[in-house]
Structure formats: structure tokens, C-alpha cells
Write a protein that holds these residues in place. Structure first.
Motif, PDB file in Angstrom:
ATOM      1  N   SER A 143       0.833  -1.206   0.000  1.00 32.01           N
ATOM      2  CA  SER A 143       0.000   0.000   0.000  1.00 32.01           C
ATOM      3  C   SER A 143       0.866   1.254   0.000  1.00 32.01           C
ATOM      4  O   SER A 143       1.809   1.359   0.791  1.00 32.01           O
ATOM      5  N   GLY A 144       0.521   2.201  -0.879  1.00 31.57           N
ATOM      6  CA  GLY A 144       1.223   3.477  -0.926  1.00 31.57           C
ATOM      7  C   GLY A 144       0.407   4.578  -0.273  1.00 31.57           C
ATOM      8  O   GLY A 144      -0.815   4.650  -0.456  1.00 31.57           O
TER       9      GLY A 144
ATOM     10  N   VAL B 285       0.879  17.324  -5.056  1.00 30.40           N
ATOM     11  CA  VAL B 285       2.113  17.217  -5.827  1.00 30.40           C
ATOM     12  C   VAL B 285       2.432  18.582  -6.426  1.00 30.40           C
ATOM     13  O   VAL B 285       1.538  19.323  -6.854  1.00 30.40           O
ATOM     14  N   ARG B 286       3.721  18.950  -6.449  1.00 31.09           N
ATOM     15  CA  ARG B 286       4.135  20.259  -6.957  1.00 31.09           C
ATOM     16  C   ARG B 286       3.631  20.497  -8.375  1.00 31.09           C
ATOM     17  O   ARG B 286       3.587  19.582  -9.200  1.00 31.09           O
ATOM     18  N   ASP B 287       3.254  21.749  -8.662  1.00 29.07           N
ATOM     19  CA  ASP B 287       2.750  22.096  -9.990  1.00 29.07           C
ATOM     20  C   ASP B 287       3.776  21.803 -11.075  1.00 29.07           C
ATOM     21  O   ASP B 287       3.427  21.478 -12.207  1.00 29.07           O
ATOM     22  N   GLY B 288       5.068  21.944 -10.716  1.00 22.52           N
ATOM     23  CA  GLY B 288       6.098  21.722 -11.735  1.00 22.52           C
ATOM     24  C   GLY B 288       6.288  20.258 -12.094  1.00 22.52           C
ATOM     25  O   GLY B 288       6.954  19.935 -13.072  1.00 22.52           O
ATOM     26  N   ASN B 289       5.692  19.347 -11.272  1.00 25.11           N
ATOM     27  CA  ASN B 289       5.832  17.913 -11.545  1.00 25.11           C
ATOM     28  C   ASN B 289       4.604  17.456 -12.333  1.00 25.11           C
ATOM     29  O   ASN B 289       3.530  17.285 -11.780  1.00 25.11           O
ATOM     30  N   ARG B 290       4.777  17.264 -13.619  1.00 21.46           N
ATOM     31  CA  ARG B 290       3.668  16.866 -14.487  1.00 21.46           C
ATOM     32  C   ARG B 290       3.533  15.346 -14.592  1.00 21.46           C
ATOM     33  O   ARG B 290       2.658  14.855 -15.295  1.00 21.46           O
ATOM     34  N   GLN B 291       4.392  14.622 -13.888  1.00 22.02           N
ATOM     35  CA  GLN B 291       4.367  13.167 -14.004  1.00 22.02           C
ATOM     36  C   GLN B 291       3.164  12.562 -13.285  1.00 22.02           C
ATOM     37  O   GLN B 291       2.623  11.547 -13.719  1.00 22.02           O
ATOM     38  N   PHE B 292       2.745  13.190 -12.189  1.00 22.66           N
ATOM     39  CA  PHE B 292       1.649  12.648 -11.388  1.00 22.66           C
ATOM     40  C   PHE B 292       0.491  13.622 -11.346  1.00 22.66           C
ATOM     41  O   PHE B 292       0.676  14.827 -11.166  1.00 22.66           O
ATOM     42  N   VAL B 293      -0.710  13.102 -11.493  1.00 28.15           N
ATOM     43  CA  VAL B 293      -1.905  13.936 -11.470  1.00 28.15           C
ATOM     44  C   VAL B 293      -2.171  14.467 -10.063  1.00 28.15           C
ATOM     45  O   VAL B 293      -2.464  15.644  -9.864  1.00 28.15           O
TER      46      VAL B 293
ATOM     47  N   SER C  75       0.887   7.804  -4.980  1.00 26.51           N
ATOM     48  CA  SER C  75       0.903   6.646  -4.080  1.00 26.51           C
ATOM     49  C   SER C  75       0.720   5.346  -4.857  1.00 26.51           C
ATOM     50  O   SER C  75       1.318   4.311  -4.511  1.00 26.51           O
ATOM     51  N   ALA C  76      -0.085   5.371  -5.914  1.00 23.81           N
ATOM     52  CA  ALA C  76      -0.279   4.170  -6.731  1.00 23.81           C
ATOM     53  C   ALA C  76       1.015   3.766  -7.425  1.00 23.81           C
ATOM     54  O   ALA C  76       1.376   2.579  -7.449  1.00 23.81           O
ATOM     55  N   ASN C  77       1.723   4.727  -7.994  1.00 24.44           N
ATOM     56  CA  ASN C  77       2.970   4.417  -8.693  1.00 24.44           C
ATOM     57  C   ASN C  77       4.048   3.933  -7.737  1.00 24.44           C
ATOM     58  O   ASN C  77       4.840   3.045  -8.081  1.00 24.44           O
ATOM     59  N   ARG C  78       4.087   4.499  -6.542  1.00 27.73           N
ATOM     60  CA  ARG C  78       5.068   4.024  -5.556  1.00 27.73           C
ATOM     61  C   ARG C  78       4.758   2.587  -5.124  1.00 27.73           C
ATOM     62  O   ARG C  78       5.668   1.765  -4.990  1.00 27.73           O
ATOM     63  N   ALA C  79       3.480   2.297  -4.894  1.00 24.61           N
ATOM     64  CA  ALA C  79       3.104   0.929  -4.517  1.00 24.61           C
ATOM     65  C   ALA C  79       3.448  -0.052  -5.630  1.00 24.61           C
ATOM     66  O   ALA C  79       3.930  -1.166  -5.369  1.00 24.61           O
ATOM     67  N   LEU C  80       3.211   0.348  -6.879  1.00 22.99           N
ATOM     68  CA  LEU C  80       3.544  -0.518  -8.017  1.00 22.99           C
ATOM     69  C   LEU C  80       5.054  -0.727  -8.131  1.00 22.99           C
ATOM     70  O   LEU C  80       5.513  -1.831  -8.445  1.00 22.99           O
ATOM     71  N   THR C  81       5.826   0.324  -7.878  1.00 19.35           N
ATOM     72  CA  THR C  81       7.287   0.199  -7.934  1.00 19.35           C
ATOM     73  C   THR C  81       7.784  -0.811  -6.916  1.00 19.35           C
ATOM     74  O   THR C  81       8.616  -1.682  -7.221  1.00 19.35           O
ATOM     75  N   VAL C  82       7.283  -0.717  -5.693  1.00 21.68           N
ATOM     76  CA  VAL C  82       7.688  -1.660  -4.645  1.00 21.68           C
ATOM     77  C   VAL C  82       7.233  -3.072  -4.999  1.00 21.68           C
ATOM     78  O   VAL C  82       7.986  -4.047  -4.839  1.00 21.68           O
ATOM     79  N   THR C  83       6.017  -3.203  -5.491  1.00 20.83           N
ATOM     80  CA  THR C  83       5.489  -4.513  -5.870  1.00 20.83           C
ATOM     81  C   THR C  83       6.347  -5.159  -6.948  1.00 20.83           C
ATOM     82  O   THR C  83       6.729  -6.335  -6.843  1.00 20.83           O
ATOM     83  N   ARG C  84       6.652  -4.412  -7.994  1.00 20.08           N
ATOM     84  CA  ARG C  84       7.471  -4.958  -9.083  1.00 20.08           C
ATOM     85  C   ARG C  84       8.869  -5.315  -8.615  1.00 20.08           C
ATOM     86  O   ARG C  84       9.433  -6.333  -9.045  1.00 20.08           O
ATOM     87  N   THR C  85       9.423  -4.510  -7.721  1.00 20.91           N
ATOM     88  CA  THR C  85      10.764  -4.807  -7.207  1.00 20.91           C
ATOM     89  C   THR C  85      10.767  -6.101  -6.401  1.00 20.91           C
ATOM     90  O   THR C  85      11.678  -6.938  -6.541  1.00 20.91           O
ATOM     91  N   LEU C  86       9.755  -6.291  -5.560  1.00 23.02           N
ATOM     92  CA  LEU C  86       9.672  -7.529  -4.780  1.00 23.02           C
ATOM     93  C   LEU C  86       9.538  -8.744  -5.698  1.00 23.02           C
ATOM     94  O   LEU C  86      10.133  -9.802  -5.436  1.00 23.02           O
TER      95      LEU C  86
ATOM     96  N   SER D 198       2.012 -14.008  -8.095  1.00 22.90           N
ATOM     97  CA  SER D 198       0.655 -14.369  -7.696  1.00 22.90           C
ATOM     98  C   SER D 198       0.399 -14.130  -6.213  1.00 22.90           C
ATOM     99  O   SER D 198      -0.722 -14.315  -5.737  1.00 22.90           O
ATOM    100  N   SER D 199       1.435 -13.717  -5.486  1.00 24.43           N
ATOM    101  CA  SER D 199       1.305 -13.556  -4.033  1.00 24.43           C
ATOM    102  C   SER D 199       1.503 -12.123  -3.576  1.00 24.43           C
ATOM    103  O   SER D 199       1.742 -11.876  -2.388  1.00 24.43           O
ATOM    104  N   VAL D 200       1.412 -11.160  -4.492  1.00 20.05           N
ATOM    105  CA  VAL D 200       1.591  -9.765  -4.104  1.00 20.05           C
ATOM    106  C   VAL D 200       0.753  -8.877  -5.014  1.00 20.05           C
ATOM    107  O   VAL D 200       0.616  -9.155  -6.209  1.00 20.05           O
ATOM    108  N   PHE D 201       0.162  -7.833  -4.444  1.00 21.50           N
ATOM    109  CA  PHE D 201      -0.601  -6.877  -5.252  1.00 21.50           C
ATOM    110  C   PHE D 201      -0.458  -5.490  -4.638  1.00 21.50           C
ATOM    111  O   PHE D 201      -0.084  -5.336  -3.472  1.00 21.50           O
ATOM    112  N   ALA D 202      -0.732  -4.468  -5.444  1.00 29.87           N
ATOM    113  CA  ALA D 202      -0.550  -3.080  -5.023  1.00 29.87           C
ATOM    114  C   ALA D 202      -1.880  -2.409  -4.733  1.00 29.87           C
ATOM    115  O   ALA D 202      -2.906  -2.732  -5.335  1.00 29.87           O
ATOM    116  N   ALA D 203      -1.855  -1.451  -3.808  1.00 31.85           N
ATOM    117  CA  ALA D 203      -3.040  -0.655  -3.476  1.00 31.85           C
ATOM    118  C   ALA D 203      -2.594   0.774  -3.184  1.00 31.85           C
ATOM    119  O   ALA D 203      -1.478   1.001  -2.717  1.00 31.85           O
ATOM    120  N   ALA D 204      -3.441   1.743  -3.483  1.00 33.62           N
ATOM    121  CA  ALA D 204      -3.118   3.152  -3.284  1.00 33.62           C
ATOM    122  C   ALA D 204      -4.137   3.799  -2.370  1.00 33.62           C
ATOM    123  O   ALA D 204      -5.342   3.576  -2.508  1.00 33.62           O
TER     124      ALA D 204
END
Length: 220
Positions: free
Chosen positions: A129-130, A137-145, A151-162, A170-176
Motif C-alpha cells: 500500500s502506498g 504534488v508540486r505544480d512543476g511535476n507533471r508526471q503525477f496527477v 501513491s499508486a505508482n510508488r506501490a507498483l514500484t515496490v510490488t514490481r521490485t519484490l 501471484s502472491s503480491v498486489f498493489a493498493a493506493a
């Protein structure tokens, strides 16, 4: 005289018979009540035993998880509260970023092996969970809405790394959760830093998913 005695005996016989019948009825009622009480006690005892067993299972689960995380817990890199592994966002990511820092990469790599072993032994899955603070998020950062996106992208990053490091996909999933469910006040920088975090929580594998996995295995 003899006739009088026989008459008395005959007249008293129905009374003793009725008394015997009454005692039989009372004894039957007593037995029924006793059986009901014993049954209720057995049900209560079974419920108490089941509750104790569930608590013992939960205690064993937490102890196993603590043993798997002994080193990073001792080093203060992670926390373990109510079965949830908490990692501060600053350990994993720079501010407003979903790219792992070297320290975060190393930490997840050290956790992946023990977590994979734990999951295999307990037949559980991980929810990653993120969370963020309440600042947008800062106005200058256009990467995240917004914070949900971050939080979703951070959770996905950790999930993919694990998964890359050995945790079965099949034993891990992400949540935001964005800025929801803060663990501290957002009124100070220290509190906001605590709220910017990722949590890894083991939980029972859904029965439908477990059955589907079994069917797929047999199909192959």
C-alpha cells in the motif's frame, strides 16, 4: 378388622402410584435440564477453545514475521505494527518521486527472500500500500496527477521490485490510499514524513484465488 386393613391398603395404593409417576416426571425434567446445561457448557467451551486457537495462530504468524524481519527491524529501517510492515517514504523514494533510491532498493532486496519464505510457509499474500501526506504534488511535476497517482505508482514500484527479487507475482498486489489513513498529523514536517510511507501487509489468500491456482496447476 382384616377387611378394614385391606380397604386402607387399597385406598393408599393409587396415591403412591401417582407419587411415583410425579417423581418420574420430575426426574425426566431434571435430566432434560441437565442435558441442556451440559450442552450449553460444551458449546461455550468449544467457542472459547476456538478463540484461543485463533489467537495462538495469530501470535505464531506475527512471531514468524518478526523472525523473518529481525535484522531490518533491529536496524530501525522498518516497523512492524499489527502485522503491517511500514517503510518510510524517504527510505524508498525522493520527494514526489516513484523511483527507488539505492537504500530503498537494497532494503527491498533484503526483505524479498524472507517474505517469499514466509508466504510459502503460511499460504498468504502481500498487499503493498502506498500513502502520501496531504500536500498536493508540486505544480512543476507533471508526471503525477495527484497524491492518489503518486501513491499508486510508488506501490507498483515496490510490488514490481519484490517480484523481481523473488516474491511470486501471484502472491503480491498493489493498493493506493493517497493522503487517506494518516498515521500522524500533517501539521508538521515530521508528521508529513511519517505519512509518506509504504506498508506491506500479509493477509490470508482469498479462497477463490487459491482454488483457481489449484485448478490451473492441475490443468497443466
Amino acid at each position: 378388622m382384616s377387611a378394614d386393613i385391606e380397604a386402607d391398603v387399597e385406598s393408599s395404593t393409587p396415591i403412591w402410584a401417582a407419587f411415583g409417576d410425579l417423581m418420574s416426571v420430575l426426574l425426566g425434567v431434571f435430566v432434560l435440564i441437565l442435558v441442556g446445561v451440559i450442552g450449553a457448557q460444551m458449546q461455550l467451551s468449544h467457542r472459547l477453545d476456538e478463540e484461543v486457537r485463533q489467537r495462538q495462530i495469530e501470535a505464531q504468524r506475527r512471531k514468524a514475521l518478526e523472525q523473518a524481519l529481525a535484522v531490518p527491524l533491529a536496524e530501525g529501517r522498518v516497523t512492524l505494527v499489527d502485522g503491517r510492515i511500514g517503510i518510510r517514504g524517504s527510505v524508498l523514494f525522493a520527494l514526489n518521486s516513484d523511483q527507488l533510491q539505492p537504500e530503498g532498493q537494497a532494503l527491498l532486496k533484503s526483505l524479498a527472500g524472507p517474505l517469499a519464505d514466509y508466504l510459502r510457509a503460511r499460504d498468504e499474500i502481500l498487499m503493498v500500500s502506498g500513502f502520501t501526506d496531504d500536500r498536493q504534488v508540486r505544480d512543476g511535476n507533471r508526471q503525477f496527477v495527484d497524491n492518489w497517482d503518486l501513491s499508486a505508482n510508488r506501490a507498483l514500484t515496490v510490488t514490481r521490485t519484490l517480484i523481481v527479487e523473488g516474491v511470486p507475482a501471484s502472491s503480491v498486489f498493489a493498493a493506493a490510499f493517497g493522503s487517506e489513513q494518516p498515521v500522524s498529523s500533517n501539521g508538521s514536517e515530521e508528521g508529513r514524513a511519517r505519512n509518506r510511507r509504504v506498508e506491506i501487509a500479509p493477509m490470508p489468500r482469498p479462497k477463490a484465488a487459491a482454488a483457481s491456482t489449484t485448478d490451473d496447476t492441475h490443468g497443466r
